[in-house]
Design an enzyme around this catalytic site. Structure first.
Site, mmCIF file in Angstrom:
data_model
loop_
_atom_site.group_PDB
_atom_site.id
_atom_site.type_symbol
_atom_site.label_atom_id
_atom_site.label_comp_id
_atom_site.label_asym_id
_atom_site.label_seq_id
_atom_site.Cartn_x
_atom_site.Cartn_y
_atom_site.Cartn_z
ATOM 1 C CD GLU A 49 -3.175 -0.634 -0.037
ATOM 2 O OE1 GLU A 49 -2.458 -0.541 -1.216
ATOM 3 O OE2 GLU A 49 -4.120 -0.479 0.196
ATOM 4 C CB THR A 79 -4.936 6.068 -3.431
ATOM 5 O OG1 THR A 79 -5.724 4.751 -4.055
ATOM 6 C CG2 THR A 79 -5.062 6.055 -1.921
HETATM 7 N N1 LIG Z 1 -0.334 -5.515 -8.255
HETATM 8 C C1 LIG Z 1 -0.847 -4.445 -8.420
HETATM 9 N N2 LIG Z 1 -1.954 -4.278 -8.336
HETATM 10 C C2 LIG Z 1 -2.859 -3.151 -8.388
HETATM 11 N N3 LIG Z 1 -1.909 -1.939 -8.411
HETATM 12 C C3 LIG Z 1 -0.588 -2.157 -8.481
HETATM 13 C C4 LIG Z 1 0.072 -3.179 -8.677
HETATM 14 N N4 LIG Z 1 1.302 -2.972 -8.559
HETATM 15 C C5 LIG Z 1 1.223 -1.780 -8.701
HETATM 16 N N5 LIG Z 1 0.303 -0.983 -8.767
HETATM 17 C C6 LIG Z 1 0.065 0.353 -8.716
HETATM 18 O O1 LIG Z 1 -0.745 0.953 -7.481
HETATM 19 C C7 LIG Z 1 -1.685 1.969 -8.081
HETATM 20 C C8 LIG Z 1 -3.043 1.577 -7.947
HETATM 21 O O2 LIG Z 1 -3.337 1.780 -6.667
HETATM 22 P P1 LIG Z 1 -4.554 2.776 -5.889
HETATM 23 O O3 LIG Z 1 -4.281 2.536 -4.405
HETATM 24 O O4 LIG Z 1 -4.267 4.169 -6.515
HETATM 25 O O5 LIG Z 1 -5.752 2.281 -6.441
HETATM 26 P P2 LIG Z 1 -6.824 1.006 -5.656
HETATM 27 O O6 LIG Z 1 -5.980 -0.041 -4.939
HETATM 28 O O7 LIG Z 1 -7.923 0.499 -6.789
HETATM 29 O O8 LIG Z 1 -7.486 2.015 -4.810
HETATM 30 P P3 LIG Z 1 -7.960 2.080 -3.438
HETATM 31 O O9 LIG Z 1 -6.862 1.889 -2.463
HETATM 32 O O10 LIG Z 1 -8.635 3.545 -3.086
HETATM 33 O O11 LIG Z 1 -9.178 0.958 -3.064
HETATM 34 C C9 LIG Z 1 -1.283 2.275 -9.515
HETATM 35 O O12 LIG Z 1 -0.318 3.205 -9.548
HETATM 36 C C10 LIG Z 1 -0.732 0.891 -9.933
HETATM 37 O O13 LIG Z 1 0.260 1.056 -11.182
HETATM 38 N N1 LIG Z 2 -7.971 5.101 3.423
HETATM 39 C C1 LIG Z 2 -7.639 5.155 2.081
HETATM 40 C C2 LIG Z 2 -8.259 4.006 1.066
HETATM 41 C C3 LIG Z 2 -7.639 4.046 -0.189
HETATM 42 O O1 LIG Z 2 -6.460 2.989 -0.531
HETATM 43 C C4 LIG Z 2 -7.887 6.508 1.456
HETATM 44 O O2 LIG Z 2 -8.965 6.786 1.580
HETATM 45 O O3 LIG Z 2 -7.068 7.020 1.141
#
Ligand SMILES: Nc1ncnc2c1ncn2[C@@H]1O[C@H](COP(=O)(O)OP(=O)(O)OP(=O)(O)O)[C@@H](O)[C@H]1O
Ligand SMILES: N[C@@H](CCO)C(=O)O
Length: 308
Positions: A128, A180
């Site tokens: 994260e 995020t």
């Molecule tokens: N295995 C992976 N799965 C998903 N995202 C990845 C991975 N490896 C790297 N990343 C990077 O992480 C970022 C996505 O994470 P982000 O926290 O923005 O989205 P999310 O997980 O869908 O959102 P949230 O945490 O709000 O639910 C992107 O920049 C992506 O390139």
């Molecule tokens: N608590 C986090 C969750 C998204 O990864 C945020 O709201 O930024």
């Protein structure tokens, strides 16, 4: 060498008022990950999806988690991971957390359960941090523990698994990009005592409602006076979706994680389906492709599909 295949659920972080501390696993969508222990200390990441995510271990959230585990235990063995990603990155449905939590969970099985759940959360948070620049566990914890979790603290790690009320979850993912890291940058660094008191009331009410299966209390506690007013500006039609969902009978809802997905909780499947149709038609009208998921709270979290 040992192999394991996992199914890892999407998660809704924050649960509206519990920024960085509350989260919930759902059944749909989900990722799949296949793990194999290697005789050599390599980390190999392969994606079968078309999201174009980095496969270099230090750039992939699953890879970074495995590198940290390998380093911590000074392992002579390595891991091969095949990721079948269905949760779109940047959706607000815990795509990065699914890969990070899945990596910690899968490695733990291959390492004969060396890790406690708290330690899996600890290692998964490195993923994260890579994705958003900040260590937070509100998506990871429900993946690993299942259901709804309260992250009381991340240092030391103190996760409180809560009840899993029998509720339907409708989530829509309007395809606009909200990273995020960006959605965190725009937040105010200071809040007024008045807002804090209101938010504490909502969080406490929500946790009490979840524990008592008191659905009206859950509904009137799903209210965010701090984050939603700022982040909702990034989500087209947010106010309309929320107002119309409540009119259709949703208990409440709001932004899923950092957005752009929006989720609603309902007691009845029929209500959840009506909300899904309404969400779809609102985004169809403005020509924004928007997958909609009708699901339930997932009490189990990550599931082992195959192990040998
Ligand atoms: N295995 C992976 N799965 C998903 N995202 C990845 C991975 N490896 C790297 N990343 C990077 O992480 C970022 C996505 O994470 P982000 O926290 O923005 O989205 P999310 O997980 O869908 O959102 P949230 O945490 O709000 O639910 C992107 O920049 C992506 O390139
Ligand atoms: N608590 C986090 C969750 C998204 O990864 C945020 O709201 O930024």
């Amino acid at each position: 060498m040992k192999k394991v295949k996992l199914k890892i659920p999407a998660t809704v972080a924050n649960l509206v008022c519990g920024f960085d501390i509350l989260g919930m696993a759902v059944h749909d969508p989900y990722d799949e990950m296949e793990f194999r222990l290697l005789n050599t200390p390599e980390i190999i990441i392969r994606h079968t999806d078309s999201f174009g995510l980095p496969e270099e271990p230090s750039g992939n959230v699953a890879g970074i988690v495995l590198l940290k585990i390998q380093e911590y235990f000074n392992l002579k063995s390595g891991f091969e991971v095949i990721i079948h990603k269905h949760i779109k990155p940047g959706s607000g449905l815990g795509s990065s957390a699914a890969s990070a939590a899945g990596a910690a969970f899968g490695a733990n099985i291959l390492l004969e359960n060396k890790l406690s759940k708290e330690e899996m959360v600890y290692f998964a948070m490195f993923g994260e941090e890579l994705a958003s620049g900040v260590r937070h566990a509100d998506n990871i914890a429900p993946c690993i523990y299942g259901g709804i979790t309260l992250v009381k603290s991340i240092n030391p790690i103190d996760i409180i698994p809560l009840n899993s009320p029998d509720l339907f979850v409708t989530a829509v993912h309007p395809q606009v990009e909200v990273k995020t890291s960006d959605a965190r940058q725009i937040l105010k660094k200071n809040i007024t005592l008045k807002s804090a008191v209101e938010q504490w009331g909502n969080i406490a009410g929500l946790v009490a409602g979840i524990q008592k299966n008191d659905f009206p209390l859950i509904g009137r506690s799903l209210n965010d006076v701090i984050i939603e007013p700022i982040r909702s500006i990034l989500i087209p039609k947010f106010d309309e979706i929320k107002t119309r969902s409540l009119q259709l009978g949703a208990l409440g809802g709001g932004i899923s994680g950092s957005g752009p997905s929006v989720f609603m909780l309902s007691e009845q499947e029929e209500t959840a389906e009506k909300i899904a149709q309404m969400m779809k038609s609102v985004y169809d009208e403005i020509e924004i492709a928007s997958p909609v998921y009708v699901s339930k709270i997932n009490p189990t979290g990550i599931q082992i599909v195959e192990e040998n």
